[in-house]
Motif scaffolding. Structure first.
Motif, PDB file in Angstrom:
ATOM      1  N   LEU A  76      49.720  45.265  28.744  1.00  0.00           N
ATOM      2  CA  LEU A  76      48.923  44.276  28.032  1.00  0.00           C
ATOM      3  C   LEU A  76      49.372  44.185  26.582  1.00  0.00           C
ATOM      4  O   LEU A  76      49.914  45.143  26.010  1.00  0.00           O
ATOM      5  CB  LEU A  76      47.434  44.653  28.075  1.00  0.00           C
ATOM      6  N   ALA A  77      49.152  43.026  25.962  1.00  0.00           N
ATOM      7  CA  ALA A  77      49.508  42.827  24.562  1.00  0.00           C
ATOM      8  C   ALA A  77      48.482  43.515  23.661  1.00  0.00           C
ATOM      9  O   ALA A  77      47.301  43.616  24.010  1.00  0.00           O
ATOM     10  CB  ALA A  77      49.569  41.338  24.238  1.00  0.00           C
ATOM     11  N   PRO A  78      48.901  43.994  22.496  1.00  0.00           N
ATOM     12  CA  PRO A  78      47.952  44.639  21.588  1.00  0.00           C
ATOM     13  C   PRO A  78      47.023  43.620  20.921  1.00  0.00           C
ATOM     14  O   PRO A  78      47.348  42.438  20.816  1.00  0.00           O
ATOM     15  CB  PRO A  78      48.863  45.314  20.556  1.00  0.00           C
ATOM     16  N   ASN A  79      45.849  44.105  20.493  1.00  0.00           N
ATOM     17  CA  ASN A  79      44.878  43.321  19.720  1.00  0.00           C
ATOM     18  C   ASN A  79      44.579  41.974  20.370  1.00  0.00           C
ATOM     19  O   ASN A  79      44.556  40.930  19.724  1.00  0.00           O
ATOM     20  CB  ASN A  79      45.398  43.120  18.287  1.00  0.00           C
ATOM     21  N   THR A  80      44.350  42.016  21.662  1.00  0.00           N
ATOM     22  CA  THR A  80      44.104  40.797  22.442  1.00  0.00           C
ATOM     23  C   THR A  80      42.858  40.999  23.311  1.00  0.00           C
ATOM     24  O   THR A  80      42.670  42.057  23.900  1.00  0.00           O
ATOM     25  CB  THR A  80      45.306  40.474  23.352  1.00  0.00           C
ATOM     26  N   THR A  81      42.027  39.956  23.386  1.00  0.00           N
ATOM     27  CA  THR A  81      40.851  39.992  24.252  1.00  0.00           C
ATOM     28  C   THR A  81      41.194  39.367  25.598  1.00  0.00           C
ATOM     29  O   THR A  81      41.753  38.265  25.657  1.00  0.00           O
ATOM     30  CB  THR A  81      39.676  39.239  23.616  1.00  0.00           C
ATOM     31  N   TYR A  82      40.877  40.080  26.662  1.00  0.00           N
ATOM     32  CA  TYR A  82      41.162  39.621  28.021  1.00  0.00           C
ATOM     33  C   TYR A  82      39.870  39.569  28.840  1.00  0.00           C
ATOM     34  O   TYR A  82      38.962  40.387  28.657  1.00  0.00           O
ATOM     35  CB  TYR A  82      42.108  40.586  28.737  1.00  0.00           C
ATOM     36  N   THR A  83      39.820  38.616  29.760  1.00  0.00           N
ATOM     37  CA  THR A  83      38.834  38.641  30.832  1.00  0.00           C
ATOM     38  C   THR A  83      39.526  39.194  32.069  1.00  0.00           C
ATOM     39  O   THR A  83      40.573  38.688  32.477  1.00  0.00           O
ATOM     40  CB  THR A  83      38.282  37.239  31.135  1.00  0.00           C
ATOM     41  N   LEU A  84      38.956  40.247  32.632  1.00  0.00           N
ATOM     42  CA  LEU A  84      39.516  40.861  33.838  1.00  0.00           C
ATOM     43  C   LEU A  84      38.715  40.415  35.052  1.00  0.00           C
ATOM     44  O   LEU A  84      37.504  40.640  35.130  1.00  0.00           O
ATOM     45  CB  LEU A  84      39.482  42.389  33.730  1.00  0.00           C
ATOM     46  N   ASN A  85      39.395  39.774  35.995  1.00  0.00           N
ATOM     47  CA  ASN A  85      38.798  39.401  37.279  1.00  0.00           C
ATOM     48  C   ASN A  85      39.446  40.224  38.382  1.00  0.00           C
ATOM     49  O   ASN A  85      40.670  40.367  38.418  1.00  0.00           O
ATOM     50  CB  ASN A  85      38.982  37.914  37.567  1.00  0.00           C
ATOM     51  N   ILE A  86      38.615  40.757  39.270  1.00  0.00           N
ATOM     52  CA  ILE A  86      39.101  41.591  40.367  1.00  0.00           C
ATOM     53  C   ILE A  86      38.864  40.870  41.687  1.00  0.00           C
ATOM     54  O   ILE A  86      37.760  40.378  41.941  1.00  0.00           O
ATOM     55  CB  ILE A  86      38.382  42.951  40.387  1.00  0.00           C
ATOM     56  N   THR A  87      39.900  40.808  42.506  1.00  0.00           N
ATOM     57  CA  THR A  87      39.763  40.273  43.857  1.00  0.00           C
ATOM     58  C   THR A  87      40.229  41.330  44.848  1.00  0.00           C
ATOM     59  O   THR A  87      41.128  42.132  44.558  1.00  0.00           O
ATOM     60  CB  THR A  87      40.571  38.980  44.052  1.00  0.00           C
ATOM     61  N   LEU A  88      39.601  41.324  46.034  1.00  0.00           N
ATOM     62  CA  LEU A  88      39.904  42.320  47.057  1.00  0.00           C
ATOM     63  C   LEU A  88      40.054  41.638  48.401  1.00  0.00           C
ATOM     64  O   LEU A  88      39.385  40.631  48.678  1.00  0.00           O
ATOM     65  CB  LEU A  88      38.799  43.376  47.127  1.00  0.00           C
ATOM     66  N   PHE A  89      40.922  42.206  49.245  1.00  0.00           N
ATOM     67  CA  PHE A  89      41.213  41.581  50.532  1.00  0.00           C
ATOM     68  C   PHE A  89      41.424  42.658  51.595  1.00  0.00           C
ATOM     69  O   PHE A  89      41.951  43.731  51.313  1.00  0.00           O
ATOM     70  CB  PHE A  89      42.470  40.706  50.420  1.00  0.00           C
ATOM     71  N   ASN A  90      40.991  42.352  52.810  1.00  0.00           N
ATOM     72  CA  ASN A  90      41.236  43.195  53.976  1.00  0.00           C
ATOM     73  C   ASN A  90      42.272  42.491  54.835  1.00  0.00           C
ATOM     74  O   ASN A  90      41.952  41.583  55.593  1.00  0.00           O
ATOM     75  CB  ASN A  90      39.930  43.420  54.749  1.00  0.00           C
ATOM     76  N   ASP A  91      43.527  42.920  54.722  1.00  0.00           N
ATOM     77  CA  ASP A  91      44.619  42.265  55.424  1.00  0.00           C
ATOM     78  C   ASP A  91      44.612  42.573  56.916  1.00  0.00           C
ATOM     79  O   ASP A  91      45.185  41.826  57.713  1.00  0.00           O
ATOM     80  CB  ASP A  91      45.962  42.695  54.809  1.00  0.00           C
ATOM     81  N   ILE A  92      43.949  43.658  57.313  1.00  0.00           N
ATOM     82  CA  ILE A  92      43.905  44.031  58.726  1.00  0.00           C
ATOM     83  C   ILE A  92      43.072  43.022  59.513  1.00  0.00           C
ATOM     84  O   ILE A  92      43.452  42.587  60.600  1.00  0.00           O
ATOM     85  CB  ILE A  92      43.317  45.443  58.885  1.00  0.00           C
ATOM     86  N   GLU A  93      41.916  42.651  58.949  1.00  0.00           N
ATOM     87  CA  GLU A  93      41.020  41.709  59.621  1.00  0.00           C
ATOM     88  C   GLU A  93      41.061  40.323  58.980  1.00  0.00           C
ATOM     89  O   GLU A  93      40.247  39.458  59.318  1.00  0.00           O
ATOM     90  CB  GLU A  93      39.592  42.254  59.593  1.00  0.00           C
ATOM     91  N   VAL A  94      41.996  40.124  58.039  1.00  0.00           N
ATOM     92  CA  VAL A  94      42.152  38.848  57.326  1.00  0.00           C
ATOM     93  C   VAL A  94      40.782  38.410  56.773  1.00  0.00           C
ATOM     94  O   VAL A  94      40.236  37.370  57.124  1.00  0.00           O
ATOM     95  CB  VAL A  94      42.760  37.747  58.235  1.00  0.00           C
ATOM     96  N   GLU A  95      40.244  39.238  55.888  1.00  0.00           N
ATOM     97  CA  GLU A  95      38.895  39.037  55.379  1.00  0.00           C
ATOM     98  C   GLU A  95      38.892  39.113  53.856  1.00  0.00           C
ATOM     99  O   GLU A  95      39.496  40.014  53.262  1.00  0.00           O
ATOM    100  CB  GLU A  95      37.958  40.096  55.960  1.00  0.00           C
ATOM    101  N   ASP A  96      38.207  38.170  53.215  1.00  0.00           N
ATOM    102  CA  ASP A  96      38.049  38.167  51.766  1.00  0.00           C
ATOM    103  C   ASP A  96      36.915  39.126  51.405  1.00  0.00           C
ATOM    104  O   ASP A  96      35.738  38.791  51.550  1.00  0.00           O
ATOM    105  CB  ASP A  96      37.743  36.753  51.273  1.00  0.00           C
ATOM    106  N   VAL A  97      37.253  40.313  50.939  1.00  0.00           N
ATOM    107  CA  VAL A  97      36.239  41.314  50.610  1.00  0.00           C
ATOM    108  C   VAL A  97      35.509  40.941  49.323  1.00  0.00           C
ATOM    109  O   VAL A  97      34.351  41.321  49.135  1.00  0.00           O
ATOM    110  CB  VAL A  97      36.879  42.712  50.493  1.00  0.00           C
TER     111      VAL A  97
END
Length: 221
Positions: A76-97
């Motif tokens: 990440l760049a220094p002295n910078t404000t970020y919004t962190l978004n997390i996404t998760l997935f189950n590739d075995i059952e093709v499911e949006d966790v």
């Protein structure tokens, strides 16, 4: 000879039936099990504009013995404000966790921990207790986390345990401001806890079971 066989087989058959009966009684179906997660994506979007930065973790062998692990380091760049978004997935059952967590927000929460002075805000080292001494969902020991979401943004109906939506954090969206550039690699930890019927304003990272726990090496440069 036939009589002998009947005398032997009858108790065996009765024992088998009793075993099946007891097994059915002793092992009720599990409810609200932990999520199966094979892919985790962290997307840091600069608040002042610029291209989002994406970092992933994947399960290298699907249903095999290996655990999900980061595919590379975070930079990440220094002295910078970020919004962190997390996404998760189950590739075995093709499911949006991610969607499942949104629908069961009363049962899930992300906790974070990090080393060094990589963030100017939040301060400290996070709200996940690696030594078993949790710091609580809002910090209170060595640092805080800036949760940008509330459960009522996601869940509109009671969950499977009958818990109604409450104004508590989830952690799918958080805010981070980096500090000055660092010369050493530090670590950034993301932990998703599964807390069915247990999550409340006083619950913490000791509550519930771990759905996913990941540690990225991170540089501010």
């Amino acid at each position: 000879m036939k009589l002998f066989q009947k005398l032997i087989l009858t108790p065996i058959l009765v024992s088998a039936l009793l075993f099946v009966s007891c097994s059915d009684d002793d092992d009720p179906p599990k409810e609200n099990e932990e999520e199966v997660i094979t892919d985790v994506t962290l997307t840091f979007t600069p608040a002042g504009g610029g291209s989002p930065l994406t970092f992933t973790a994947t399960d290298p062998d699907g249903e095999g013995v290996q655990d999900i692990r980061p595919d590379g380091d975070i930079a990440l760049a220094p002295n910078t404000t970020y919004t962190l978004n997390i996404t998760l997935f189950n590739d075995i059952e093709v499911e949006d966790v991610t969607e499942e967590i949104q629908n069961e927000a009363t049962a899930h929460q992300f906790f974070f921990a990090w080393t060094g002075d990589i963030f100017e805000n939040p301060t400290g080292s996070g709200n996940y207790g690696d030594d078993g001494l949790s710091q609580g969902p809002y910090g209170g020991f060595s640092g805080t986390v800036i949760y940008a979401d509330v459960e009522t943004d996601y869940q509109t109906e009671p969950d499977d345990d009958g818990v109604s939506p409450r104004d508590l954090p989830v952690g799918l969206e958080t805010t981070w401001m980096t500090g000055d550039a660092t010369t050493d690699d530090e670590q950034f930890r993301v932990v998703l806890k599964h807390q069915p019927a247990e999550k409340n304003a006083n619950s913490n990272s000791n509550t519930g079971e771990v759905d996913v726990s990941l540690i990225w090496d991170i540089q501010i440069q």
